[in-house]
Design an enzyme around this catalytic site. Structure first.
Site: not given
Ligand code: AHR
Length: 823
Positions: A48, A264, A386-387
């Site tokens: 990321e 994120c 994601n999340e």
């Molecule tokens: O790994 C850092 C962050 O942690 C990622 O972006 C997210 O998916 C999680 O909250």
């Protein structure tokens, strides 16, 4: 940590505050009892863009803010009381003042006169509206770019310069050290004209420099505009525009898959800052830059195509994650794409698959082919958001998944249930469930078999973001303790290979300055990089994946019970306090605390024998000897102001310690904690301001008794921890027996091996070991803790060094006749 666990009596601890001879062990392997099949691509990575992992990291561009777009406020945000906020309350943390041009400064040697300015329209193309204007009135005036915390160059290396310019005159370009001395040749760019024109040249570094600047000087009076100023090393990883050292470290992990590009980052702080893959493909100069959920502008220099190419280059399966119509739940309130407009989101997903996998004759497949890859990439894993959480997510997920599945039924779809209940997602189809685990060393060890009880009818798991994040994992995280704890947990994942289909550490890469505060597994600055101990442990697990495990039992015979061992300390949590009459006694003797206290946080002073922490924050002050055990610590403490009471530490070794938190949890409870993990019961109690308290802590072997004003508050015997773990399996291809053993203790374990094979069988023994659980690698000592491999033969007894992971690969086939080392 769940509160039920927090308040429970702890019967299991795995840390080394307790010193005990590890004794001997027996490892019994039952080759007739195989575990379930393990995905050969069990271990992968999560890549990321966070903490300068891609721009300013893996992506080799050396110029920061090359397109001058860093001055452009985030889309969809407004200035409210000095902060650029989204309509849903996300503070984008864009802090650039009007007219400021981050990373660029004016250079006016020897009384030259001129200025630089930002132009917010009329850049080199429609995607890069901002550009820089340079006015020269007298002398030689220029601009300098400071790169990503310095431009790192090495002697003799060549750097490809490219830029767009217009105006009149000639430009002289070179690399300079911080003191202005040249560290490369100077190139002259002439032939500027009214319209934008591309220029290219090569700079050769004359000496190594970690903090060089790129300096562009106008040689005569006039006005010049600059845009898309780029400097890339001539040598990049496989000529892919990636930094060789970082890319190679990733490749060396031999990841089974790459999850990208977020996190994120794909969600965005608002929908405008989400990851829109179409902005990241096509000619680099035409990729619009976007403000990111991680508070910087992404260049998209490493885009969708480049990620797919990188996966192919390192032999990893791509696992692509994309925004599904809602922004991040942790950045203000999420913003939603209205259901009536979700068609565009669905089309984006479908187009992405066509870009990755479609024929070169298809619309998006053609762009892939033009980018250099006529053959399809094999994108077979797609994670839809994601999340995410909340009732708005499932209908959006369903809409996307159904459309994708209808057209691409063979792709496996992943839903992230880290923050949403299975109940809310019950009508959604997913082939794999993502679940993120950022927690303590303690949790990972205690929960090593958490998946044994999972309902096998549920979709298998992808543990997409896994890491020790508790303080005992060290400042950088990934220290020896964190790594071993993750390793014990991963042994459990292998044993439950039918449940855990994939697993990846997070975050993967970070600049050492950690602009987003998160940790990394691979750290870098402008010229160097290194892996934490976790990096090496995950690498060993990733390159030693068994086809299945074999039932393995470990029995350890400790020689004597653990004693609590280590130095002492006093401190506060959101409180100011003072401490006096601090005494450590053993066998009637007072031990010397020395004159130097080591302070961590707070504002400490000492006068008339009273140590004062006067700032109402968290602050500790330590003294004594790490080898002390069986002592009595007495002191007086008085709270001056603040929310809580006192912290009194003992058994401190490196970053490990037990502390008595007196008046913690909002000044409502007293409790013992081991590396901030609960130890025994919380007791009700508070601390009054201005009153001196008598504190007494008695250590006897593993037993600790804590007295406040003479009253016994805690009496806890810290159980002898399990600190030796082993797990065996069989390599699906070679038939080798793979034994992994983790020894947390500071003594070697001598283990009898049963079932590992015939003594004398050739084996490869790889050991990752450290002097202490707190140890880690660093920029200064990048390879302090790395695996060391040695050919050996299988013996009845095997020694497992202190503080180590051992991977023993016992070759299949007949034992060695000589019965000696095969080296
Ligand atoms: O790994 C850092 C962050 O942690 C990622 O972006 C997210 O998916 C999680 O909250």
């Amino acid at each position: 940590m769940r509160s039920a666990t927090r308040y429970a009596l702890i019967f299991f601890l795995h840390v080394i505050v307790l010193t005990v001879r590890a004794g001997t062990a027996t490892i019994s392997i039952d080759t007739m009892k195989p575990g379930p099949a393990i995905n050969p691509r069990l271990y992968g990575i999560f890549l990321e863009e966070i903490n300068r992992s891609v721009d300013g990291g893996l992506y080799a561009e050396l110029v920061a803010n090359r397109a001058f777009e860093d001055s452009r406020p985030p889309d969809g945000c407004k200035l409210v009381n000095g902060r650029w906020m989204s309509s849903q309350g996300w503070d984008s943390e864009f802090r650039v003042k009007p007219g400021e041009i981050p990373h660029w400064s004016l250079v006016k040697p020897g009384g030259a006169r001129g200025s630089m300015g930002l132009e917010t329209s009329g850049g080199a193309n429609a995607q890069t509206p901002y550009c820089l204007r340079l006015d020269t009135e007298a002398g030689r005036v220029g601009v300098a770019n400071d790169g990503f915390e310095g431009i790192g160059i090495s002697a003799g290396a060549k750097y490809n310069l490219s830029l767009m310019a217009r105006g009149t005159g000639t430009l002289a370009v070179r690399l300079e050290a911080a003191d202005g001395s040249p560290v490369s040749n100077t190139v002259r760019l002439s032939g500027l004209q009214n319209d934008w024109k591309p220029f290219a040249a090569t700079l050769t570094a004359s000496r190594p420099e970690a903090r060089a600047r790129l300096v562009i000087v106008a040689e005569a009076k006039g006005r010049i505009w600059l845009d898309l100023v780029s400097l890339l090393p001539e040598k990049t990883w496989k000529n892919r525009g990636l930094r060789p050292d970082i890319a190679q470290m990733i490749a060396d992990l031999k990841p089974g898959f790459v999850r990208f590009p977020g996190g994120c980052v794909i969600e965005g702080g608002n929908i405008a800052s989400a990851y829109h893959w179409k902005q990241s493909v096509g000619p680099v100069a035409e990729r619009p830059e976007t403000w990111s959920a991680w508070n910087h502008r992404r260049t998209h220099g490493m885009g969708f195509y480049d990620y797919l190419q990188f996966c192919e280059d390192i032999g990893a399966a791509p696992l692509w994650v994309n925004n599904a119509g809602m922004s991040c739940i942790f950045r203000g309130k999420p913003e939603f794409v209205p259901m009536s407009e979700m068609g565009a989101v669905v089309d984006d997903f479908l187009d992405a698959v066509e870009f990755a996998n479609g024929p070169a004759t298809s619309k998006w497949g053609e762009l892939r082919a033009q980018s250099g890859h006529p053959r399809p990439f094999d994108l077979n894993l797609i994670e839809i958001s994601n999340e995410s959480s909340g009732p708005e997510f499932p209908p959006r997920y369903q809409m996307v998944q159904k459309a994708l599945h209808a057209r691409y039924p063979d792709i496996r779809y992943i839903a992230d249930l880290s923050w949403i209940s299975a109940e809310l997602m019950k009508d959604c189809h997913f082939d794999i469930q993502d679940s993120h685990i950022y927690t303590s060393c303690y949790w990972f060890v205690e929960n090593r078999d958490v998946y044994a009880s999972r309902d096998r009818k549920l979709p298998p798991l992808y543990l997409g973001e896994v890491a020790v994040t508790s303080p005992d994992g060290g400042d950088l995280k990934g220290n020896m303790r964190a790594a071993l704890s993750e390793g014990v947990f991963m042994m459990g994942c292998e044993r439950n290979g039918d449940v855990v289909n994939m697993i990846s550490y997070a975050p993967l890469i970070s600049h050492v300055s950690r602009p987003n505060g998160w940790h990394g597994m691979i750290y870098h600055d402008s010229t160097r990089c290194f892996g934490t101990v976790s990096y090496y442990l995950w690498k060993l697990f990733g390159t030693n994946v068994p086809g299945h495990t074999l039932a393995t039992t470990v029995s350890v015979t400790p020689e004597k019970p653990a004693s609590i061992t280590g130095a002492i300390g006093v401190g506060t949590w959101n409180t100011a306090a003072e401490f006096k009459d601090i005494r450590v006694e053993r066998d009637g003797r007072t031990l010397d605390l020395g004159s130097k206290w080591q302070e961590e946080g707070g504002r400490w002073t000492e006068a008339n024998g009273v140590r004062t922490q006067s700032d109402p924050v968290a602050g500790m002050s330590y003294a004594g000897n790490e080898s002390w055990s069986d002592y009595t610590l007495t002191l007086k403490a008085r709270k001056l102001q603040g929310e809580e009471g006192f912290l009194v530490a003992f058994g401190r070794k490196g970053e490990e310690k037990i502390w008595w938190n007196i008046g913690g949890w909002g000044n409502r409870e007293h409790a013992l904690e081991l590396n901030r993990n609960p130890l025994g019961k919380h007791e009700p109690g508070k601390i009054e301001t201005g009153r001196w308290y008598d504190i007494r802590i008695e250590l006897a072997g593993p037993r600790v008794r804590c007295f406040l004003d003479g009253k016994l508050i805690h009496d806890v015997t810290v159980p002898t921890p399990q600190r030796f773990f082993a797990s065996a399996g069989r390599d699906a291809t070679t038939g080798d027996l793979i034994l992994k053993a983790i020894n947390f203790s500071d003594e070697p374990v001598s283990a009898t091996l049963a079932g590992a094979g015939k003594p004398g069988t050739p084996a490869l023994r790889t050991v990752l070991r450290a002097g202490s659980l707190s140890d880690n690698n660093s920029l200064a000592e990048p390879v302090r803790i790395v695996p060391v491999s040695q050919d050996t033969i299988l013996a009845d007894k095997q020694e497992f060094p202190p503080c180590s992971l051992t991977v023993l690969r016992v070759k299949s086939g007949p034992p060695s006749r000589a019965g000696n080392s095969s080296r």
